[in-house]
Design a protein around this motif. Sequence first.
Motif, PDB file in Angstrom:
ATOM      1  N   TYR A   1      41.308  37.168  40.071  1.00  0.00           N
ATOM      2  CA  TYR A   1      42.630  37.664  41.009  1.00  0.00           C
ATOM      3  C   TYR A   1      42.212  37.238  42.573  1.00  0.00           C
ATOM      4  N   ASN A   2      40.790  37.252  42.879  1.00  0.00           N
ATOM      5  CA  ASN A   2      40.697  36.427  44.155  1.00  0.00           C
ATOM      6  C   ASN A   2      40.735  35.106  44.445  1.00  0.00           C
ATOM      7  N   ILE A   3      40.269  34.191  43.330  1.00  0.00           N
ATOM      8  CA  ILE A   3      40.364  32.626  43.400  1.00  0.00           C
ATOM      9  C   ILE A   3      41.842  32.032  43.009  1.00  0.00           C
ATOM     10  N   ASN A   4      42.499  33.005  42.480  1.00  0.00           N
ATOM     11  CA  ASN A   4      43.708  32.302  41.841  1.00  0.00           C
ATOM     12  C   ASN A   4      45.048  32.926  42.300  1.00  0.00           C
ATOM     13  N   LEU A   5      44.885  33.867  42.975  1.00  0.00           N
ATOM     14  CA  LEU A   5      46.139  34.480  43.706  1.00  0.00           C
ATOM     15  C   LEU A   5      46.595  33.537  44.710  1.00  0.00           C
ATOM     16  N   LYS A   6      45.546  33.184  45.500  1.00  0.00           N
ATOM     17  CA  LYS A   6      45.967  32.127  46.462  1.00  0.00           C
ATOM     18  C   LYS A   6      44.720  30.944  46.515  1.00  0.00           C
ATOM     19  N   PRO A   7      44.998  30.224  45.564  1.00  0.00           N
ATOM     20  CA  PRO A   7      43.920  29.073  45.342  1.00  0.00           C
ATOM     21  C   PRO A   7      43.405  28.364  46.544  1.00  0.00           C
ATOM     22  N   ALA A   8      42.153  28.188  46.783  1.00  0.00           N
ATOM     23  CA  ALA A   8      41.490  27.352  47.646  1.00  0.00           C
ATOM     24  C   ALA A   8      42.030  25.915  47.904  1.00  0.00           C
ATOM     25  N   ASP A   9      41.916  25.464  48.921  1.00  0.00           N
ATOM     26  CA  ASP A   9      42.161  24.026  48.887  1.00  0.00           C
ATOM     27  C   ASP A   9      40.822  23.409  49.300  1.00  0.00           C
ATOM     28  N   ASN A  10      39.650  24.010  49.520  1.00  0.00           N
ATOM     29  CA  ASN A  10      38.295  23.398  49.760  1.00  0.00           C
ATOM     30  C   ASN A  10      37.248  24.243  49.153  1.00  0.00           C
ATOM     31  N   TYR A  11      35.928  23.655  48.887  1.00  0.00           N
ATOM     32  CA  TYR A  11      34.705  24.296  48.326  1.00  0.00           C
ATOM     33  C   TYR A  11      34.273  25.598  49.300  1.00  0.00           C
ATOM     34  N   PHE A  12      34.539  25.595  50.362  1.00  0.00           N
ATOM     35  CA  PHE A  12      33.944  26.717  51.488  1.00  0.00           C
ATOM     36  C   PHE A  12      34.451  27.794  50.817  1.00  0.00           C
ATOM     37  N   THR A  13      36.012  27.689  51.157  1.00  0.00           N
ATOM     38  CA  THR A  13      36.913  28.998  50.816  1.00  0.00           C
ATOM     39  C   THR A  13      36.676  29.609  49.504  1.00  0.00           C
ATOM     40  N   GLN A  14      36.726  28.391  48.417  1.00  0.00           N
ATOM     41  CA  GLN A  14      36.239  28.662  47.044  1.00  0.00           C
ATOM     42  C   GLN A  14      35.007  29.597  46.887  1.00  0.00           C
ATOM     43  N   PHE A  15      34.000  29.136  47.529  1.00  0.00           N
ATOM     44  CA  PHE A  15      32.581  29.808  47.706  1.00  0.00           C
ATOM     45  C   PHE A  15      32.798  30.984  48.063  1.00  0.00           C
ATOM     46  N   PHE A  16      33.558  31.354  49.305  1.00  0.00           N
ATOM     47  CA  PHE A  16      33.663  32.792  49.955  1.00  0.00           C
ATOM     48  C   PHE A  16      34.304  33.628  48.939  1.00  0.00           C
ATOM     49  N   ASN A  17      35.588  33.183  48.669  1.00  0.00           N
ATOM     50  CA  ASN A  17      36.524  33.926  47.747  1.00  0.00           C
ATOM     51  C   ASN A  17      35.954  34.438  46.417  1.00  0.00           C
ATOM     52  N   GLY A  18      35.044  33.607  45.824  1.00  0.00           N
ATOM     53  CA  GLY A  18      34.221  33.939  44.604  1.00  0.00           C
ATOM     54  C   GLY A  18      33.275  34.898  44.896  1.00  0.00           C
ATOM     55  N   GLY A  19      32.370  34.599  46.083  1.00  0.00           N
ATOM     56  CA  GLY A  19      31.409  35.358  46.437  1.00  0.00           C
ATOM     57  C   GLY A  19      31.672  36.844  46.732  1.00  0.00           C
ATOM     58  N   PHE A  20      32.674  36.726  47.564  1.00  0.00           N
ATOM     59  CA  PHE A  20      33.445  38.123  47.869  1.00  0.00           C
ATOM     60  C   PHE A  20      33.692  38.953  46.814  1.00  0.00           C
ATOM     61  N   ALA A  21      34.367  38.395  45.761  1.00  0.00           N
ATOM     62  CA  ALA A  21      34.710  39.083  44.406  1.00  0.00           C
ATOM     63  C   ALA A  21      33.643  39.570  43.647  1.00  0.00           C
ATOM     64  N   GLY A  22      32.671  38.686  43.664  1.00  0.00           N
ATOM     65  CA  GLY A  22      31.482  39.176  42.913  1.00  0.00           C
ATOM     66  C   GLY A  22      30.670  40.036  43.640  1.00  0.00           C
ATOM     67  N   LEU A  23      30.731  40.141  45.042  1.00  0.00           N
ATOM     68  CA  LEU A  23      29.969  41.215  45.937  1.00  0.00           C
ATOM     69  C   LEU A  23      30.923  42.621  45.563  1.00  0.00           C
ATOM     70  N   CYS A  24      31.978  42.645  45.765  1.00  0.00           N
ATOM     71  CA  CYS A  24      32.540  43.735  45.274  1.00  0.00           C
ATOM     72  C   CYS A  24      32.256  44.344  44.101  1.00  0.00           C
ATOM     73  N   ALA A  25      32.350  43.438  43.030  1.00  0.00           N
ATOM     74  CA  ALA A  25      32.436  43.982  41.876  1.00  0.00           C
ATOM     75  C   ALA A  25      31.106  44.367  41.284  1.00  0.00           C
ATOM     76  N   GLY A  26      30.073  43.532  41.973  1.00  0.00           N
ATOM     77  CA  GLY A  26      28.652  44.163  41.855  1.00  0.00           C
ATOM     78  C   GLY A  26      28.308  45.455  42.438  1.00  0.00           C
ATOM     79  N   VAL A  27      28.846  45.822  43.513  1.00  0.00           N
ATOM     80  CA  VAL A  27      28.561  47.340  44.117  1.00  0.00           C
ATOM     81  C   VAL A  27      29.280  48.389  43.107  1.00  0.00           C
ATOM     82  N   ILE A  28      30.562  47.873  42.717  1.00  0.00           N
ATOM     83  CA  ILE A  28      31.261  48.919  41.906  1.00  0.00           C
ATOM     84  C   ILE A  28      30.511  49.258  40.497  1.00  0.00           C
ATOM     85  N   THR A  29      30.202  48.066  39.917  1.00  0.00           N
ATOM     86  CA  THR A  29      29.479  48.099  38.609  1.00  0.00           C
ATOM     87  C   THR A  29      28.062  48.351  38.600  1.00  0.00           C
TER      88      THR A  29
END
Length: 259
Positions: free
Chosen positions: A166-194
Amino acid sequence: MMNKNIDTKQPFIAGALSGIFLSLYIHPIDLIKTQMQGAAQKNMPILNPIQYFRNKLNIFGIHYFYSGFIIRIIGIVPVKATYWGTQGACNDYLKKYDINHSRRLITSGIISACVTTVIDNPIEVLKTRIITEKKSISKLISRDMIYKGFVPNMIKNMVFSVSINYNINLKPADNYFTQFFNGGFAGLCAGVITQPIDYIKTERQRLGNQSAKSTMSILKTNHNKLLVGLVPRSIMCFFYTGIGSTTYLFSIKTLKTLE
């Protein structure tokens, strides 16, 4: 998907490549998290993790932090290839139907998590046992590896898969930094929840764990330990998904240039 013209095979190849890079960076942090959870279950909590693992480094060297690495590297290639490939295929396939974009991403995430868990669970069981038990690999292998802790592992994978997709494909990133942050933030939230689910999974998958025969028994007897390993796991999840999604995007772009 991040690119409408991505070849069907490319997500599988890119996923395998991302898994190799991930293993090198993330395995030591995962080992620390698993060791802390295992110690807590044995009522021998690691009160000073930094000092504890610094002593391990001084005594055994850097290779201590790569215990179980061979199993992970062998297993992570098919796991990540399956995860990214299935997710990419589902994202594209569901475009044929009149489904809301957000629902399509959520559905694809759930499907890819279910498929991936079938391959991932036995590998997770063996990796957990290698880290927490001082025994040879031959003594750690058992028939229950296929299903031990399968349900909590699948639920955990679903949360991660949906969050990342959801986080990386709802509005796909156009650069690696944004991709890293979007993916990392999604993982951080999922990590805390799970986090509680991950603790349950680890306990269900350990070898000879007689005190935790079911999820309910773990919740009743070990509810005060469910957050053990939260800090290293949160760090791991951020970089795991950040690096993974960025490496995946890089691999996809590289494969496109080679066509």
